[in-house]
Design a protein around this motif. Structure first.
Motif, PDB file in Angstrom:
ATOM      1  N   GLN A 110    -130.881 -57.283  -0.966  1.00 41.42           N
ATOM      2  CA  GLN A 110    -131.466 -58.492  -0.049  1.00 41.42           C
ATOM      3  C   GLN A 110    -132.076 -59.367  -0.963  1.00 41.42           C
ATOM      4  O   GLN A 110    -132.238 -60.617  -0.420  1.00 41.42           O
ATOM      5  CB  GLN A 110    -132.661 -57.833   0.658  1.00 41.42           C
ATOM      6  N   LEU A 111    -132.596 -59.329  -2.093  1.00 41.28           N
ATOM      7  CA  LEU A 111    -133.247 -60.415  -2.876  1.00 41.28           C
ATOM      8  C   LEU A 111    -132.359 -61.107  -3.384  1.00 41.28           C
ATOM      9  O   LEU A 111    -132.344 -62.564  -3.404  1.00 41.28           O
ATOM     10  CB  LEU A 111    -134.066 -59.775  -4.067  1.00 41.28           C
ATOM     11  N   HIS A 112    -131.083 -60.541  -3.851  1.00 44.02           N
ATOM     12  CA  HIS A 112    -129.818 -61.422  -4.371  1.00 44.02           C
ATOM     13  C   HIS A 112    -129.430 -62.181  -3.283  1.00 44.02           C
ATOM     14  O   HIS A 112    -128.981 -63.528  -3.411  1.00 44.02           O
ATOM     15  CB  HIS A 112    -128.880 -60.407  -4.855  1.00 44.02           C
ATOM     16  N   ALA A 113    -129.271 -61.629  -1.950  1.00 46.22           N
ATOM     17  CA  ALA A 113    -128.522 -62.696  -1.056  1.00 46.22           C
ATOM     18  C   ALA A 113    -129.711 -63.716  -0.490  1.00 46.22           C
ATOM     19  O   ALA A 113    -129.107 -64.901  -0.230  1.00 46.22           O
ATOM     20  CB  ALA A 113    -128.470 -61.894   0.486  1.00 46.22           C
ATOM     21  N   ALA A 114    -130.956 -63.654  -0.586  1.00 49.49           N
ATOM     22  CA  ALA A 114    -131.835 -64.719  -0.511  1.00 49.49           C
ATOM     23  C   ALA A 114    -131.755 -65.566  -1.450  1.00 49.49           C
ATOM     24  O   ALA A 114    -131.916 -67.081  -1.362  1.00 49.49           O
ATOM     25  CB  ALA A 114    -133.289 -64.078  -0.519  1.00 49.49           C
ATOM     26  N   ALA A 115    -131.591 -65.169  -2.772  1.00 46.88           N
ATOM     27  CA  ALA A 115    -131.691 -65.893  -3.911  1.00 46.88           C
ATOM     28  C   ALA A 115    -130.313 -66.824  -3.956  1.00 46.88           C
ATOM     29  O   ALA A 115    -130.473 -68.206  -4.293  1.00 46.88           O
ATOM     30  CB  ALA A 115    -131.795 -65.489  -5.132  1.00 46.88           C
ATOM     31  N   VAL A 116    -129.270 -66.236  -3.684  1.00 50.70           N
ATOM     32  CA  VAL A 116    -127.938 -66.975  -3.650  1.00 50.70           C
ATOM     33  C   VAL A 116    -127.953 -68.231  -2.677  1.00 50.70           C
ATOM     34  O   VAL A 116    -127.345 -69.250  -2.802  1.00 50.70           O
ATOM     35  CB  VAL A 116    -126.756 -66.012  -3.275  1.00 50.70           C
ATOM     36  N   LYS A 117    -128.669 -68.078  -1.466  1.00 49.87           N
ATOM     37  CA  LYS A 117    -128.726 -69.263  -0.517  1.00 49.87           C
ATOM     38  C   LYS A 117    -129.549 -70.407  -1.105  1.00 49.87           C
ATOM     39  O   LYS A 117    -129.454 -71.493  -0.574  1.00 49.87           O
ATOM     40  CB  LYS A 117    -129.507 -68.681   0.697  1.00 49.87           C
ATOM     41  N   HIS A 118    -130.100 -70.133  -2.214  1.00 57.06           N
ATOM     42  CA  HIS A 118    -130.898 -71.224  -2.961  1.00 57.06           C
ATOM     43  C   HIS A 118    -130.241 -71.520  -4.134  1.00 57.06           C
ATOM     44  O   HIS A 118    -130.826 -72.229  -5.116  1.00 57.06           O
ATOM     45  CB  HIS A 118    -132.428 -70.867  -3.226  1.00 57.06           C
ATOM     46  N   GLY A 119    -129.051 -71.099  -4.205  1.00 57.54           N
ATOM     47  CA  GLY A 119    -128.217 -71.681  -5.609  1.00 57.54           C
ATOM     48  C   GLY A 119    -128.658 -70.873  -6.712  1.00 57.54           C
ATOM     49  O   GLY A 119    -128.208 -70.978  -7.788  1.00 57.54           O
ATOM     50  N   GLU A 120    -129.452 -69.711  -6.577  1.00 53.09           N
ATOM     51  CA  GLU A 120    -129.915 -68.978  -7.601  1.00 53.09           C
ATOM     52  C   GLU A 120    -129.039 -67.534  -7.894  1.00 53.09           C
ATOM     53  O   GLU A 120    -129.081 -66.731  -7.112  1.00 53.09           O
ATOM     54  CB  GLU A 120    -131.415 -68.397  -7.412  1.00 53.09           C
ATOM     55  N   GLN A 121    -128.220 -67.353  -8.934  1.00 47.91           N
ATOM     56  CA  GLN A 121    -127.715 -66.014  -9.354  1.00 47.91           C
ATOM     57  C   GLN A 121    -128.491 -65.207 -10.458  1.00 47.91           C
ATOM     58  O   GLN A 121    -127.494 -64.152 -10.648  1.00 47.91           O
ATOM     59  CB  GLN A 121    -126.241 -66.459  -9.934  1.00 47.91           C
ATOM     60  N   GLY A 122    -129.553 -65.553 -10.530  1.00 49.88           N
ATOM     61  CA  GLY A 122    -130.210 -64.658 -11.555  1.00 49.88           C
ATOM     62  C   GLY A 122    -130.551 -63.241 -11.233  1.00 49.88           C
ATOM     63  O   GLY A 122    -130.834 -62.531 -12.133  1.00 49.88           O
TER      64      GLY A 122
END
Length: 348
Positions: free
Chosen positions: A303-315
């Motif tokens: 869930q955290l990865h999915a949220a971050a990806v929407k903001h261009g964050e792959q970390g």
């Protein structure tokens, strides 16, 4: 070689069954080129797994393996889970998302019920492999009665001997160099044996075939493993970059741009090796709190990865990769198999 005849394959090369990355197309390409293709089905529902198997059978008449998780399902400690969720609340807020109220068991174990077993018996793939443990005795017997070859990952000699004693056909020797989840039976104890040493140990003390998995990226390394007693090698990282894999563009790009991997249990609740990122540098600090059990922890990470990806964050991406990822080559599956075979022939 006996193993090649047993599996009815041409080359001693297995595609690692990578859940989330494997596809029917990639499995079929490897199998059609004489290797053993694979489907990582541990993260699939029974219905989705059936569809993957049927699609693969439509793409190849050759042998392939299917893989399932065989972990001991443990109840979630809610106190540990809530503390884990709470520490990520500011990170979720940064991405304008509310953290989960509870963690869910997103992956069942093959041992929890016979649904996956019945699927394998119904679809009849050549081989089935297991990670994190050994199936129940009645499950192993049912697979044997159906003529389906069984394989289980071992990360140390004791696990390998338990696998052999259970009547499994083939041991997958997963060295510490391997990308993705460690196949340890007891996640609190990891012997961290390198692949070459593990192959030799198992070959010396077990009578059934052993397959080397971990750190193999080229034919020279593959031939070295065979010289140590392995009957075949299993590669995962080398195939992730193939266009037929399910890896996204960011994952493929990272494989060629980064060359440092590290093991963490913070992503899923079980130790796994991947490209170093925020999980390793921001979460795995000396004062890290207790991690919830597998696979509950993975629920939050996804869930955290999915949220971050929407903001261009792959970390926060779980970009699994082995320790020799710097040796990765841009080759499609059939070409990679051919290249490996040529290198094995000419290796000194």
């Amino acid at each position: 070689m006996a193993l090649l005849k047993q599996l009815n394959i041409k080359h001693p090369i297995f595609l690692a069954p990578m859940a989330g990355v494997s596809t029917p197309e990639l499995a079929a390409e490897v199998s059609n080129q004489g290797g053993l293709g694979s489907l990582g089905l541990g993260a699939h529902t029974v219905e989705a797994a059936r569809e993957q198997i049927i699609q693969t059978q439509a793409l190849t008449d050759n042998s392939f393996q299917v893989n399932f998780f065989c972990h001991e399902t443990t109840p979630l400690n809610e106190q540990i889970a809530q503390a884990w969720i709470a520490q990520f609340a500011p990170v979720f807020a940064q991405y304008d998302v509310t953290p989960p109220a509870q963690l869910k068991c997103i992956y069942p174990s093959f041992k929890d019920h016979n649904d996956y077993l019945n699927l394998v018996l119904e679809t009849q793939p050549q081989a089935v492999s297991f990670h994190f443990g050994i199936p129940h005795e009645h499950q192993i017997q049912a697979l044997k009665d159906a003529g389906i070859i069984t394989m289980v990952s071992a990360t140390n000699l004791a696990e390998a001997q338990a696998i052999e004693a259970a009547g499994i056909d083939i041991i997958i020797a997963q060295g510490i160099e391997a990308g993705g989840h460690r196949g340890v039976f007891n996640q609190a104890f990891d012997s961290a044996v390198k692949t070459s040493d593990l192959v030799q140990l198992i070959h010396q003390h077990c009578a059934i075939p052993v397959v080397a998995a971990g750190g193999v990226m080229n034919g020279q390394q593959a031939k070295h493993m065979l010289s140590l007693g392995a009957s075949a090698v299993q590669l995962g990282t080398a195939f992730v970059q193939c266009k037929s894999s399910n890896a996204n563009a960011a994952y493929r790009q990272a494989l060629f741009q980064q060359n440092i991997t590290q093991i963490t249990e913070s992503i899923s609740g079980r130790p796994a090796r991947g490209l170093i990122n925020h999980w390793h540098t921001k979460i795995d600090t000396p004062n890290r709190i207790a991690v919830p059990s597998y696979p509950y922890t993975y629920d939050l990470a996804k869930q955290l990865h999915a949220a971050a990806v929407k903001h261009g964050e792959q970390g926060y991406a779980p970009f699994w990769a082995g320790s020799n990822v710097s040796q990765i080559r841009e080759l499609e599956a059939a070409d990679l198999i051919n290249q490996l075979v040529l290198e094995m022939i000419h290796a000194r």
